[in-house]
Design a protein around this motif. Structure first.
Motif, PDB file in Angstrom:
ATOM      1  N   GLU A 239       0.838  -1.183   0.000  1.00 49.70           N
ATOM      2  CA  GLU A 239       0.000   0.000   0.000  1.00 49.70           C
ATOM      3  C   GLU A 239       0.881   1.244   0.000  1.00 49.70           C
ATOM      4  OE1 GLU A 239       0.935  -0.447   4.348  1.00 49.70           O
ATOM      5  OE2 GLU A 239       0.666  -1.756   2.601  1.00 49.70           O
ATOM      6  N   VAL A 240       0.310   2.410  -0.241  1.00 46.66           N
ATOM      7  CA  VAL A 240       1.030   3.680  -0.233  1.00 46.66           C
ATOM      8  C   VAL A 240       1.031   4.245   1.182  1.00 46.66           C
ATOM      9  CG1 VAL A 240       1.046   6.052  -1.104  1.00 46.66           C
ATOM     10  CG2 VAL A 240       0.469   4.159  -2.640  1.00 46.66           C
ATOM     11  N   VAL A 241       2.197   4.699   1.616  1.00 45.07           N
ATOM     12  CA  VAL A 241       2.301   5.426   2.895  1.00 45.07           C
ATOM     13  C   VAL A 241       2.493   6.900   2.554  1.00 45.07           C
ATOM     14  CG1 VAL A 241       3.596   5.725   5.028  1.00 45.07           C
ATOM     15  CG2 VAL A 241       3.273   3.432   4.079  1.00 45.07           C
ATOM     16  N   ASN A 242       1.557   7.713   2.918  1.00 41.23           N
ATOM     17  CA  ASN A 242       1.563   9.110   2.504  1.00 41.23           C
ATOM     18  C   ASN A 242       2.569   9.948   3.289  1.00 41.23           C
ATOM     19  OD1 ASN A 242      -0.501   9.009   0.477  1.00 41.23           O
ATOM     20  ND2 ASN A 242      -2.031   8.882   2.104  1.00 41.23           N
ATOM     21  N   ASN A 243       3.246  10.840   2.553  1.00 40.59           N
ATOM     22  CA  ASN A 243       4.049  11.911   3.155  1.00 40.59           C
ATOM     23  C   ASN A 243       5.055  11.374   4.173  1.00 40.59           C
ATOM     24  OD1 ASN A 243       4.651  14.688   3.289  1.00 40.59           O
ATOM     25  ND2 ASN A 243       3.445  14.901   5.173  1.00 40.59           N
ATOM     26  N   ASN A 244       5.898  10.420   3.739  1.00 43.31           N
ATOM     27  CA  ASN A 244       6.772   9.752   4.695  1.00 43.31           C
ATOM     28  C   ASN A 244       8.020   9.224   3.978  1.00 43.31           C
ATOM     29  OD1 ASN A 244       7.906   8.066   6.729  1.00 43.31           O
ATOM     30  ND2 ASN A 244       5.869   7.773   7.623  1.00 43.31           N
ATOM     31  N   LEU A 245       9.201   9.636   4.436  1.00 43.90           N
ATOM     32  CA  LEU A 245      10.456   9.159   3.850  1.00 43.90           C
ATOM     33  C   LEU A 245      11.044   7.996   4.633  1.00 43.90           C
ATOM     34  CD1 LEU A 245      12.133  12.585   2.934  1.00 43.90           C
ATOM     35  CD2 LEU A 245      10.662  11.119   1.532  1.00 43.90           C
ATOM     36  N   ASN A 246      10.344   7.580   5.708  1.00 46.60           N
ATOM     37  CA  ASN A 246      10.748   6.418   6.505  1.00 46.60           C
ATOM     38  C   ASN A 246       9.535   5.503   6.706  1.00 46.60           C
ATOM     39  OD1 ASN A 246      13.641   7.238   7.416  1.00 46.60           O
ATOM     40  ND2 ASN A 246      12.372   9.047   7.870  1.00 46.60           N
ATOM     41  N   PRO A 247       8.970   5.018   5.606  1.00 39.61           N
ATOM     42  CA  PRO A 247       7.688   4.300   5.681  1.00 39.61           C
ATOM     43  C   PRO A 247       7.820   2.898   6.277  1.00 39.61           C
ATOM     44  CG  PRO A 247       8.534   4.202   3.458  1.00 39.61           C
ATOM     45  CD  PRO A 247       9.462   5.112   4.223  1.00 39.61           C
ATOM     46  N   VAL A 248       6.742   2.467   6.943  1.00 41.98           N
ATOM     47  CA  VAL A 248       6.588   1.091   7.412  1.00 41.98           C
ATOM     48  C   VAL A 248       5.297   0.563   6.800  1.00 41.98           C
ATOM     49  CG1 VAL A 248       6.301  -0.431   9.399  1.00 41.98           C
ATOM     50  CG2 VAL A 248       7.792   1.587   9.567  1.00 41.98           C
ATOM     51  N   TRP A 249       5.397  -0.533   6.071  1.00 43.79           N
ATOM     52  CA  TRP A 249       4.229  -1.053   5.380  1.00 43.79           C
ATOM     53  C   TRP A 249       3.595  -2.206   6.154  1.00 43.79           C
ATOM     54  CZ3 TRP A 249       8.592   0.342   2.438  1.00 43.79           C
ATOM     55  CH2 TRP A 249       8.370   1.405   1.549  1.00 43.79           C
TER      56      TRP A 249
END
Length: 612
Positions: A239-249
């Motif tokens: 999925e897409v994690v919005n507005n985040n340069l350190n995403p956790v999916w």
């Protein structure tokens, strides 16, 4: 209302890897015209989506067959047919000939595509093959020149719902005529799946490059498998994690069928999501399932690279991929649950609002035609009920109406269709049809169109089952002719119900504007949100307006009338039920509910609390 595509409006949901898709449903390679289109299934697989069919192999054996030979025993061969809605038989395959045997065990398997959403009548015929044809390929045999032994009929779903997936059928004469004891044929069905093993991982990234000017990137990962014949084939995306340069999916689940082998090369690409579909590449890497497992063991990250230009080498980026969770597990299929004893419990709710028109007039959607021609409500009840009832053991179905004025003058948005105050269940699909026709004489059409009470009633039943019987899953069919007026209350009810073993099928009849209904069907990748801001845990709604379905049946002549629509078309019941197995599996897998009486083969490495 079909699959979820990644590069269209709203496509921020994970595709093909979240455990919500029935990744065990496989295409067939049969060349029968009624079987699925391989090109279509390849497209689904390449997008990491759920193929439309489950490939089944039928194993056949005979017992005490009637002997058609005089000086020796019969030389039997079995032929399997699919029975179309017009009664015509389409051959699916033939076994080999076994010499001089009245109790044959044929080795040759018959391949058939199992479709949950339709009734698939099969016909099994046994022939004694004349000796002079023994050197000829069975495909070339003229069946009219062979001695007919007997035939038997059953629906494929009747076999798939049995724990043993085996059914013994008594042979009879052609067209059901009995001519003494002709013996029996045993049919055993198995899914042709190379492996049900899968890997579930929790992925995260750090220090991704920012591709947006006024905000941070909206990253997602796409995983592709490299094949020998060419370039990478996408198998899933997060999925897409919005507005985040350190995403956790969310945990990503990839089946062995998707990745092939643990050392098979994979390409992982990280993109910045754009709603117009022009996603911007942030970085990529080549690895494998084995490589990802090593990252998990070492608790280390791997750097992304950016593709090289003509005169430069690949640029190694600061952005890194980490594997915070890794577990190997067995993914059970829809059929694993059904054949082990899980049930689909059918419920139905019928719209009694005034917009349907006076039932006494022939232009009313509720008009009961004396000739036996079914109206749209009857058609939906029959078609869906005939499929679901196979998976409901007691065949006692809750049946309600809504939007009607009762005999005391009150308007009810959830009343028992059979008119009994203390009992909302009826016996079988026939019982629903009888109660529906009876209610048209005792309930006046009124309004408005409200779904909230019906959904809450169904949810209450599904919720109560959790404490008494965890192997039940409920399917509510709502048939309506118009837009709902309690859209927010309905959303609230659906969000609450998304935690329960419940799916809701909505059929729109007539020519009303159904735009609000499409909002309830979260096929655009955006889950429903309640008035309190709570987001649905999963999609549980499938909406189909009958007018948009290519194949429309006027009436039901037999239980198999909708089994085989015309080439290139899809029936209403197929459109309505195509997402149900996936919704069922999403619920079972999210709660780690396994089929009954199965050996657990999950192999965590090492035990990981993030995967529980």
């Amino acid at each position: 209302m079909g699959g979820c595509f990644s590069d269209v409006r709203g496509g921020q949901a994970a595709v093909g890897g979240g455990g919500g898709h029935n990744n065990n449903r496989l295409p067939t390679n049969s060349n029968s015209n009624s079987n699925p289109d391989e090109a279509v299934d390849y497209f689904y697989r390449s997008k990491g989506l759920q193929p439309l069919y489950t490939r089944i192999e039928l194993s056949l054996s005979g017992s005490k067959l009637y002997d058609r030979d005089i000086l020796s025993k019969s030389d039997p061969m079995a032929v399997v047919y699919a029975k179309k809605k017009n009664g015509a038989l389409e051959e699916l395959g033939r076994t080999e000939v076994i010499m001089n045997n009245l109790n044959p065990m044929w080795i040759q398997k018959i391949s058939v595509a199992f479709q949950f959403e339709i009734v698939q009548p099969l016909v099994f015929q046994v022939y004694d093959v004349d000796t002079k044809y023994h050197n000829m390929s069975t495909k070339m045999l003229d069946l009219k020149a062979q001695d007919f032994v007997g035939e038997a009929t059953c629906a494929l779903s009747e076999i798939m719902t049995l724990r043993s997936r085996s059914k013994t059928l008594q042979l009879h004469g052609r067209n059901g005529h009995h001519t003494g004891t002709l013996g029996s044929i045993n049919v055993h069905a198995e899914e042709t799946i190379a492996s049900k093993m899968a890997v579930e991982m929790r992925l995260r990234c750090t220090n991704l490059d920012n591709k947006d000017r006024f905000s941070k990137s909206d990253p997602f990962l796409r995983v592709s498998r490299i094949v020998e014949a060419g370039g990478p084939i996408p198998i899933c995306k997060t999925e897409v994690v919005n507005n985040n340069l350190n995403p956790v999916w969310k945990p990503l689940c990839i089946t062995m069928q998707q990745y092939g082998s643990k050392d098979n090369p994979l390409v992982i690409e990280c993109f910045d999501f754009n709603s117009d579909g022009n996603h911007v590449l942030i970085g990529k890497m080549q690895t494998s399932i084995e490589g990802l497992e090593k990252l998990y063991q070492a608790k280390a990250g791997a750097n992304f690279v950016y593709p090289s230009s003509r005169h430069h080498s690949e640029k190694v980026l600061k952005g890194s991929l980490f594997v915070d969770g890794y577990v190997e597990k067995e993914l059970y299929s829809f059929l694993d649950y059904i054949s082990s004893g899980f049930e689909l419990n059918f419920m139905v709710a019928v719209d009694f609002t005034a917009s349907n028109g006076d039932p006494r007039r022939s232009d009313s959607l509720h008009y009961i035609d004396p000739s036996g021609r079914l109206n749209s409500y009857q058609q939906a009840i029959m078609e869906v009920g005939e499929v679901i009832q196979v998976y409901d053991y007691d065949k006692r179905f809750p049946a309600w109406g809504f939007g009607g004025r009762m005999f005391d003058g009150s308007v009810s948005h959830c009343f028992n269709l059979n008119g009994q105050a203390g009992n909302f269940e009826v016996e079988g699909v026939h019982g629903i049809m009888t109660a529906y026709q009876s209610a048209l004489h005792t309930v006046s059409l009124h309004g408005p169109t409200l779904f909230g009470q019906i959904i809450n009633q169904a949810a209450e039943i599904a919720g109560q089952s959790l404490s008494t019987n965890s192997n039940k899953y409920f399917v509510l069919l709502i048939i309506t002719d118009g837009e709902i007026t309690d859209i927010q209350e309905t959303k609230d009810a659906l969000v609450r119900a998304s935690d329960l073993p419940l799916s809701i099928l909505i059929v729109g009849v007539g020519n009303a504007d159904f735009k609000k209904m499409e909002i309830l069907d979260a096929d655009n990748g955006k889950r429903l949100e309640s008035s309190t801001g709570r987001v649905a845990t999963r999609d549980i709604v499938q909406f189909v307006p009958v007018r948009d379905v290519h194949s429309k049946s006027v009436g039901i002549a037999s239980s198999c009338s909708m089994a085989f629509p015309r080439d290139g078309e899809i029936s209403m019941v197929q459109s309505l039920l195509e997402e149900l197995p996936g919704q069922f599996l999403t619920y079972m897998r999210s709660r780690d509910i396994k089929p009954l009486n199965v050996n657990v083969h999950n192999v965590p490495y090492p035990p990981d609390p993030l995967m529980t």
